[in-house]
Design an enzyme around this catalytic site. Structure first.
Site, PDB file in Angstrom:
ATOM      1  N   CYS A   1     -70.556   5.060 -12.620  1.00  0.00           N
ATOM      2  CA  CYS A   1     -69.240   4.426 -12.480  1.00  0.00           C
ATOM      3  C   CYS A   1     -68.497   4.934 -11.238  1.00  0.00           C
ATOM      4  CB  CYS A   1     -68.415   4.730 -13.734  1.00  0.00           C
ATOM      5  SG  CYS A   1     -66.714   4.197 -13.594  1.00  0.00           S
TER       6      CYS A   1
HETATM    7  N1  MHO Z   1     -67.264   2.192 -19.158  1.00  0.00           N
HETATM    8  C1  MHO Z   1     -66.368   2.160 -18.041  1.00  0.00           C
HETATM    9  C2  MHO Z   1     -67.013   1.647 -16.808  1.00  0.00           C
HETATM   10  C3  MHO Z   1     -66.103   1.601 -15.652  1.00  0.00           C
HETATM   11  S1  MHO Z   1     -66.902   1.879 -14.217  1.00  0.00           S
HETATM   12  C4  MHO Z   1     -65.852   1.390 -13.014  1.00  0.00           C
HETATM   13  C5  MHO Z   1     -65.142   1.384 -18.425  1.00  0.00           C
HETATM   14  O1  MHO Z   1     -65.090   0.163 -18.319  1.00  0.00           O
HETATM   15  O2  MHO Z   1     -64.207   2.036 -18.835  1.00  0.00           O
HETATM   16  O3  MHO Z   1     -67.962   0.858 -14.157  1.00  0.00           O
END
Ligand code: MHO
Length: 209
Positions: free
Chosen positions: A16
């Site tokens: 992420c």
């Molecule tokens: N599980 C995370 C992923 C964000 S990252 C920018 C969320 O959506 O909170 O891909």
């Protein structure tokens, strides 16, 4: 004092991109960070339709202060490169691990560091790819300095800078890492002390660390 060396740019994919940006942002010598998409071929990727790209951080750094080698160490120590397609809850091609390089020397350093990482344990495979960088596509403003933007206190301490300034700001890159608690602990403590000092002095605006 800022040196007169031109800045260099490196791009990494390690899960992420909110977290990736924070992990690099508070290193000394890192001048600017931004998040985006790279590694695929889709033109004009967007967060909800990034195609074959991976989430990435772009790091602009002063090579007199920090080198590509040190950035590689930070890359390896901030994610699990043995996970196929993702980190923890984030699963998918967009979270794959990639070192982007420009030129043969960076490719060599990347390959050496990958071998070293693999030699630490043979029981699972390091999935990290090494690719020449073709294009970095900046992500939407709401994804830039995401960790910092979740912290109204820090934003206020910086004088509620407009978006474009936040994106360019070295201080914002640092505080983004601080907000996510991803700075090396020495730097995390240094920023704590500076903030406490500012509060004691009656809320002037924080301009640098
Ligand atoms: N599980 C995370 C992923 C964000 S990252 C920018 C969320 O959506 O909170 O891909």
């Amino acid at each position: 004092d800022p040196s007169n060396q031109p800045l260099q740019t490196a791009v990494f994919a390690l899960g992420c991109f909110w977290r990736s940006e924070a992990a690099f942002g508070c290193l000394n010598g890192v001048v600017r960070t931004s998040v985006g998409y790279a590694g695929g071929s889709k033109p004009n990727p967007e967060y909800r339709s990034l195609g074959d790209h991976a989430e990435c951080v772009q790091v602009e750094y002063d090579p007199e202060v920090i080198g590509f080698r040190q950035l590689l160490e930070v890359f390896w120590s901030n994610h699990d490169s043995r996970q196929v397609f993702g980190q923890g809850p984030d699963v998918g091609n967009q979270y794959r691990s990639i070192i982007f390089t420009s030129g043969t020397e960076e490719s060599r350093l990347a390959a050496v560091s990958k071998e070293r990482e693999q030699s630490k344990s043979k029981s699972s495979i390091v999935t990290t790819q090494i690719q020449q960088l073709e294009a970095f596509h900046p992500a939407e403003p709401e994804h830039q300095k995401f960790e910092l933007k979740r912290n109204p206190f820090l934003l206020q301490l910086m004088g509620n800078l407009p978006e474009e300034e936040l994106e360019r700001s070295t201080l914002a890159a640092k505080l983004n890492g601080y907000a996510a608690e991803l700075c090396p602990s020495r730097i995390q403590k240094q920023i704590d002390a500076k903030i406490n000092d500012i509060i004691k002095k009656g809320w002037p605006i924080l301009r640098e660390i």
